[in-house]
Scaffold this motif. Structure first.
Motif, mmCIF file in Angstrom:
data_model
loop_
_atom_site.group_PDB
_atom_site.id
_atom_site.type_symbol
_atom_site.label_atom_id
_atom_site.label_comp_id
_atom_site.label_asym_id
_atom_site.label_seq_id
_atom_site.Cartn_x
_atom_site.Cartn_y
_atom_site.Cartn_z
ATOM 1 N N SER A 1 -16.845 -43.930 -28.692
ATOM 2 C CA SER A 1 -15.795 -45.074 -28.149
ATOM 3 C C SER A 1 -14.675 -44.918 -28.784
ATOM 4 C CB SER A 1 -16.531 -46.497 -28.132
ATOM 5 O OG SER A 1 -16.740 -47.079 -29.717
ATOM 6 N N THR B 1 -20.029 -45.771 -25.424
ATOM 7 C CA THR B 1 -18.612 -45.543 -24.784
ATOM 8 C C THR B 1 -17.696 -46.865 -24.867
ATOM 9 O OG1 THR B 1 -19.133 -46.173 -22.576
ATOM 10 C CG2 THR B 1 -19.844 -44.093 -23.211
ATOM 11 N N PRO B 2 -16.325 -46.505 -24.523
ATOM 12 C CA PRO B 2 -15.638 -47.588 -24.563
ATOM 13 C C PRO B 2 -15.966 -48.362 -23.004
ATOM 14 C CG PRO B 2 -14.366 -45.455 -24.712
ATOM 15 C CD PRO B 2 -15.617 -45.420 -24.610
ATOM 16 N N GLY C 1 -14.438 -45.232 -20.064
ATOM 17 C CA GLY C 1 -15.817 -45.461 -20.402
ATOM 18 C C GLY C 1 -16.725 -44.784 -19.027
ATOM 19 N N GLU D 1 -21.729 -50.034 -23.701
ATOM 20 C CA GLU D 1 -20.177 -50.238 -23.902
ATOM 21 C C GLU D 1 -19.949 -51.034 -24.991
ATOM 22 O OE1 GLU D 1 -18.652 -51.832 -20.003
ATOM 23 O OE2 GLU D 1 -19.293 -50.094 -19.012
ATOM 24 N N SER E 1 -18.742 -49.841 -33.118
ATOM 25 C CA SER E 1 -19.524 -48.503 -32.188
ATOM 26 C C SER E 1 -21.149 -48.755 -32.873
ATOM 27 C CB SER E 1 -18.948 -47.345 -32.400
ATOM 28 O OG SER E 1 -17.661 -47.285 -31.782
#
Length: 214
Positions: free
Chosen positions: A22, A63-64, A69, A85, A96
């Motif tokens: 991320s 992930t972002p 994402g 997320e 993260s």
């Protein structure tokens, strides 16, 4: 305080592989997760290596949130992984870690964390970390690279350490590693696998490696 390592106190055997992906790629100027290497996104290579190492609890990718994402998840669409997320990637890699831990399924006994921008860490290297834990059930399994012993992920942490991931900042759990390093198991990996991707020069060098072979 860590519990004793007697068999009755050991956590369940399920180990989840967690890919931290991320980051905001500030130095690169484009999402590093999506840089193409041999026709696949960088994050695909890092995730596949962990997936093929076959952690018993599967693989989770952090992930972002938002559009980026979604693009990362699309790049991994064919891989059998779960996602979490991170809505605040600007808080650094420590966030993260926390997002990944919070998303772990019930019954997770350990988690092996790898970085999404280190695609030269192979399946065999990821597996070496998992096997060291399966053999020892140590609180931590830490990787070190090359003759200089540079410490870098993949790092595995047993579930009774998850509550220690509270410090903020753009760094991993260094405080935790220092506190419990006398009970860690170390896995030695080649220096060549330490290469990551942060700058345009890094991207060109990595693309050359994948084009011409490792």
């Amino acid at each position: 305080m860590l519990p004793a390592d007697a068999p009755e106190s050991r956590p369940p055997a399920r180990t989840v592989g967690v890919i931290l992906a991320s980051g905001l790629s500030r130095r690169l100027g484009q999402p590093k997760q999506l840089v193409l290497l041999a026709g696949q996104a960088l994050i695909w290579h890092a995730t596949r290596a962990m997936l093929e190492a076959a952690p018993s609890g599967g693989v989770l990718v952090v992930t972002p949130s938002g559009e980026l994402g979604g693009r990362i998840r699309a790049a991994l669409g064919e891989l059998d992984v779960r996602f979490a997320e991170n809505p605040q990637p600007e808080l650094g890699i420590s966030e993260s870690f926390r997002v990944g831990i919070a998303a772990l399924p019930t019954g997770t006994g350990a988690a092996s964390f790898a970085l999404g921008d280190m695609p030269l860490v192979s399946t065999q290297m990821q597996r070496a970390v998992l096997e060291a834990y399966e053999t020892t059930r140590a609180p931590m399994v830490l990787a070190r690279f090359g003759p200089q012993g540079v410490r870098a992920p993949p790092h595995l942490f047993r579930a009774d350490l998850f509550g220690h991931f509270g410090q903020p900042g753009d760094h991993g759990p260094r405080h935790l590693i220092e506190q419990f390093r006398d009970r860690a198991v170390w896995v030695d990996l080649p220096a060549s696998a330490l290469r990551d991707l942060d700058t345009p020069e890094d991207a060109r060098a990595m693309q050359a490696i994948f084009e011409h072979g490792f």
